[in-house]
Design a protein around this motif. Structure first.
Motif, PDB file in Angstrom:
ATOM      1  N   THR A  22       0.831  -1.200   0.000  1.00 12.73           N
ATOM      2  CA  THR A  22       0.000   0.000   0.000  1.00 12.73           C
ATOM      3  C   THR A  22       0.868   1.253   0.000  1.00 12.73           C
ATOM      4  N   TRP A  23       1.910   1.262   0.845  1.00 10.67           N
ATOM      5  CA  TRP A  23       2.817   2.409   0.900  1.00 10.67           C
ATOM      6  C   TRP A  23       3.500   2.611  -0.442  1.00 10.67           C
ATOM      7  N   ARG A  24       3.957   1.534  -1.055  1.00  4.92           N
ATOM      8  CA  ARG A  24       4.663   1.595  -2.333  1.00  4.92           C
ATOM      9  C   ARG A  24       3.755   2.091  -3.452  1.00  4.92           C
ATOM     10  N   GLY A  25       2.480   1.745  -3.395  1.00  7.93           N
ATOM     11  CA  GLY A  25       1.564   2.133  -4.460  1.00  7.93           C
ATOM     12  C   GLY A  25       1.156   3.590  -4.429  1.00  7.93           C
ATOM     13  N   ASN A  26       1.409   4.289  -3.325  1.00  8.07           N
ATOM     14  CA  ASN A  26       0.989   5.680  -3.197  1.00  8.07           C
ATOM     15  C   ASN A  26       2.097   6.675  -3.499  1.00  8.07           C
ATOM     16  N   ARG A  27       3.183   6.237  -4.064  1.00  3.08           N
ATOM     17  CA  ARG A  27       4.319   7.120  -4.338  1.00  3.08           C
ATOM     18  C   ARG A  27       5.148   6.533  -5.482  1.00  3.08           C
ATOM     19  N   PRO A  28       6.029   7.336  -6.090  1.00  5.12           N
ATOM     20  CA  PRO A  28       6.872   6.803  -7.180  1.00  5.12           C
ATOM     21  C   PRO A  28       8.004   5.944  -6.615  1.00  5.12           C
ATOM     22  N   PHE A  29       7.672   4.743  -6.183  1.00  6.50           N
ATOM     23  CA  PHE A  29       8.634   3.887  -5.491  1.00  6.50           C
ATOM     24  C   PHE A  29       9.806   3.501  -6.378  1.00  6.50           C
ATOM     25  N   TRP A  30       9.516   3.012  -7.575  1.00 10.77           N
ATOM     26  CA  TRP A  30      10.593   2.535  -8.447  1.00 10.77           C
ATOM     27  C   TRP A  30      11.471   3.686  -8.920  1.00 10.77           C
ATOM     28  N   ALA A  31      10.900   4.859  -9.102  1.00 12.46           N
ATOM     29  CA  ALA A  31      11.705   6.022  -9.477  1.00 12.46           C
ATOM     30  C   ALA A  31      12.702   6.348  -8.374  1.00 12.46           C
ATOM     31  N   THR A  80      13.609  11.697  -1.410  1.00 12.55           N
ATOM     32  CA  THR A  80      12.586  12.734  -1.548  1.00 12.55           C
ATOM     33  C   THR A  80      11.419  12.233  -2.383  1.00 12.55           C
ATOM     34  N   MET A  81      11.707  11.478  -3.422  1.00 15.08           N
ATOM     35  CA  MET A  81      10.626  10.914  -4.244  1.00 15.08           C
ATOM     36  C   MET A  81       9.750   9.988  -3.417  1.00 15.08           C
ATOM     37  N   TRP A  82      10.331   9.283  -2.474  1.00 15.74           N
ATOM     38  CA  TRP A  82       9.553   8.371  -1.640  1.00 15.74           C
ATOM     39  C   TRP A  82       8.723   9.093  -0.590  1.00 15.74           C
ATOM     40  N   PHE A  83       9.336  10.027   0.108  1.00 21.26           N
ATOM     41  CA  PHE A  83       8.683  10.587   1.281  1.00 21.26           C
ATOM     42  C   PHE A  83       8.020  11.940   1.054  1.00 21.26           C
ATOM     43  N   HIS A  84       8.335  12.622  -0.037  1.00 19.56           N
ATOM     44  CA  HIS A  84       7.686  13.892  -0.387  1.00 19.56           C
ATOM     45  C   HIS A  84       7.332  13.842  -1.862  1.00 19.56           C
ATOM     46  N   HIS A  85       6.413  12.959  -2.214  1.00 18.66           N
ATOM     47  CA  HIS A  85       6.120  12.737  -3.622  1.00 18.66           C
ATOM     48  C   HIS A  85       5.399  13.915  -4.271  1.00 18.66           C
ATOM     49  N   ILE A  86       5.073  14.949  -3.515  1.00 16.31           N
ATOM     50  CA  ILE A  86       4.475  16.142  -4.099  1.00 16.31           C
ATOM     51  C   ILE A  86       5.486  16.847  -5.012  1.00 16.31           C
ATOM     52  N   VAL A  87       6.762  16.782  -4.678  1.00 21.02           N
ATOM     53  CA  VAL A  87       7.807  17.456  -5.462  1.00 21.02           C
ATOM     54  C   VAL A  87       8.500  16.478  -6.410  1.00 21.02           C
ATOM     55  N   ARG A  88       7.778  15.476  -6.864  1.00 19.60           N
ATOM     56  CA  ARG A  88       8.370  14.426  -7.694  1.00 19.60           C
ATOM     57  C   ARG A  88       8.869  14.954  -9.026  1.00 19.60           C
ATOM     58  N   VAL A  89       8.200  15.955  -9.609  1.00 22.78           N
ATOM     59  CA  VAL A  89       8.640  16.484 -10.900  1.00 22.78           C
ATOM     60  C   VAL A  89       9.962  17.224 -10.729  1.00 22.78           C
ATOM     61  N   PHE A  90      10.067  18.051  -9.696  1.00 26.06           N
ATOM     62  CA  PHE A  90      11.331  18.735  -9.424  1.00 26.06           C
ATOM     63  C   PHE A  90      12.446  17.723  -9.166  1.00 26.06           C
ATOM     64  N   ALA A  91      12.166  16.712  -8.346  1.00 24.64           N
ATOM     65  CA  ALA A  91      13.183  15.710  -8.027  1.00 24.64           C
ATOM     66  C   ALA A  91      13.591  14.938  -9.273  1.00 24.64           C
ATOM     67  N   SER A 125      10.122   9.346 -12.284  1.00 24.66           N
ATOM     68  CA  SER A 125       9.576  10.293 -11.319  1.00 24.66           C
ATOM     69  C   SER A 125       8.759  11.376 -12.008  1.00 24.66           C
ATOM     70  N   ILE A 126       9.237  11.863 -13.140  1.00 26.09           N
ATOM     71  CA  ILE A 126       8.496  12.889 -13.871  1.00 26.09           C
ATOM     72  C   ILE A 126       7.189  12.330 -14.414  1.00 26.09           C
ATOM     73  N   SER A 127       7.205  11.101 -14.887  1.00 25.24           N
ATOM     74  CA  SER A 127       6.018  10.540 -15.532  1.00 25.24           C
ATOM     75  C   SER A 127       5.008   9.939 -14.556  1.00 25.24           C
ATOM     76  N   TRP A 128       5.377   9.757 -13.294  1.00 24.52           N
ATOM     77  CA  TRP A 128       4.466   9.140 -12.331  1.00 24.52           C
ATOM     78  C   TRP A 128       3.348  10.112 -11.981  1.00 24.52           C
ATOM     79  N   ALA A 129       2.134   9.584 -11.871  1.00 20.17           N
ATOM     80  CA  ALA A 129       0.981  10.381 -11.447  1.00 20.17           C
ATOM     81  C   ALA A 129       0.195   9.561 -10.437  1.00 20.17           C
ATOM     82  N   PRO A 130      -0.314  10.199  -9.400  1.00 20.87           N
ATOM     83  CA  PRO A 130      -1.095   9.449  -8.417  1.00 20.87           C
ATOM     84  C   PRO A 130      -2.382   8.931  -9.034  1.00 20.87           C
ATOM     85  N   GLY A 131      -2.832   7.773  -8.558  1.00 22.95           N
ATOM     86  CA  GLY A 131      -4.059   7.181  -9.066  1.00 22.95           C
ATOM     87  C   GLY A 131      -5.290   7.927  -8.593  1.00 22.95           C
ATOM     88  N   GLU A 132      -6.366   7.772  -9.339  1.00 22.04           N
ATOM     89  CA  GLU A 132      -7.634   8.389  -8.972  1.00 22.04           C
ATOM     90  C   GLU A 132      -8.322   7.532  -7.921  1.00 22.04           C
TER      91      GLU A 132
END
Length: 185
Positions: A22-31, A80-91, A125-132
């Motif tokens: 569940t944690w992995r699915g809510n963020r760009p884990f592989w990125a 940062t991609m894992w724990f602050h996925h809001i800034v995933r595009v910048f990261a 990381s740039i291409s990841w988008a959260p699910g609906e």
């Protein structure tokens, strides 16, 4: 304890695995993982010594500090991609730029290993988008067939009584004498 309650019979490793999923699915884990893995060889190779028998091969360069900084920044961006996925595009953009900078600075980007992993992690990381999130359905209409205007009367879900369909405002229900067909003119 009843046989219907299965929640307490689960093994703690199963619970941890489901929680991690569940944690992995809510963020760009592989990125984040690829970016961290890309930062390790970039930071490591300039300080590594390879021993071949009595011969020591040092891969250090004059830009060893630059390699260390790039590698640590890539690992930080992965976290940062894992724990602050809001800034995933910048990261992601920063990871791609650092990977490109690592080519001339850090032994061809950690012998291309770190470069490729960091580029892949930044792109993911740039291409990841959260699910609906799934929309909650109205409890009254849950399980009821979808009805369209002008169809036959349906039955109420709870009471079984026939309920006539209400037509939207301005909907003409009159039928012409020829059955609504068009006349050739």
């Amino acid at each position: 304890m009843s046989p219907e309650s299965t929640g307490q019979n689960e093994h703690h490793l199963t619970v941890l695995r489901r929680g991690f999923r569940t944690w992995r699915g809510n963020r760009p884990f592989w990125a984040g993982l690829f970016t961290i893995v890309g930062g390790v060889p970039i930071a490591y190779f300039p300080y590594a010594d390879l021993h071949l028998g009595n011969m020591t091969l040092a891969m250090s360069t004059t830009a060893g500090a630059g390699s260390l900084i790039i590698g640590i920044l890539l690992m930080t961006l992965g976290l940062t991609m894992w724990f602050h996925h809001i800034v995933r595009v910048f990261a992601g953009v920063a990871a791609i730029l650092l990977a490109l900078i690592s080519i001339p600075v850090a032994n061809i980007g950690g012998f291309l290993i770190g470069f490729l992993f960091a580029m892949l992690g930044g792109a993911l990381s740039i291409s990841w988008a959260p699910g609906e999130p799934k929309a909650d359905e109205d409890l009254f209409h849950k399980g009821a067939p979808q009805e369209h205007p002008g169809t036959e009367p349906s039955e109420d879900v709870f009471h079984g009584a026939a309920v006539p369909q209400q037509q939207p405002a301005g909907y003409d229900t009159t039928v012409e004498a020829d059955g609504g067909g068009h006349r050739a003119g």
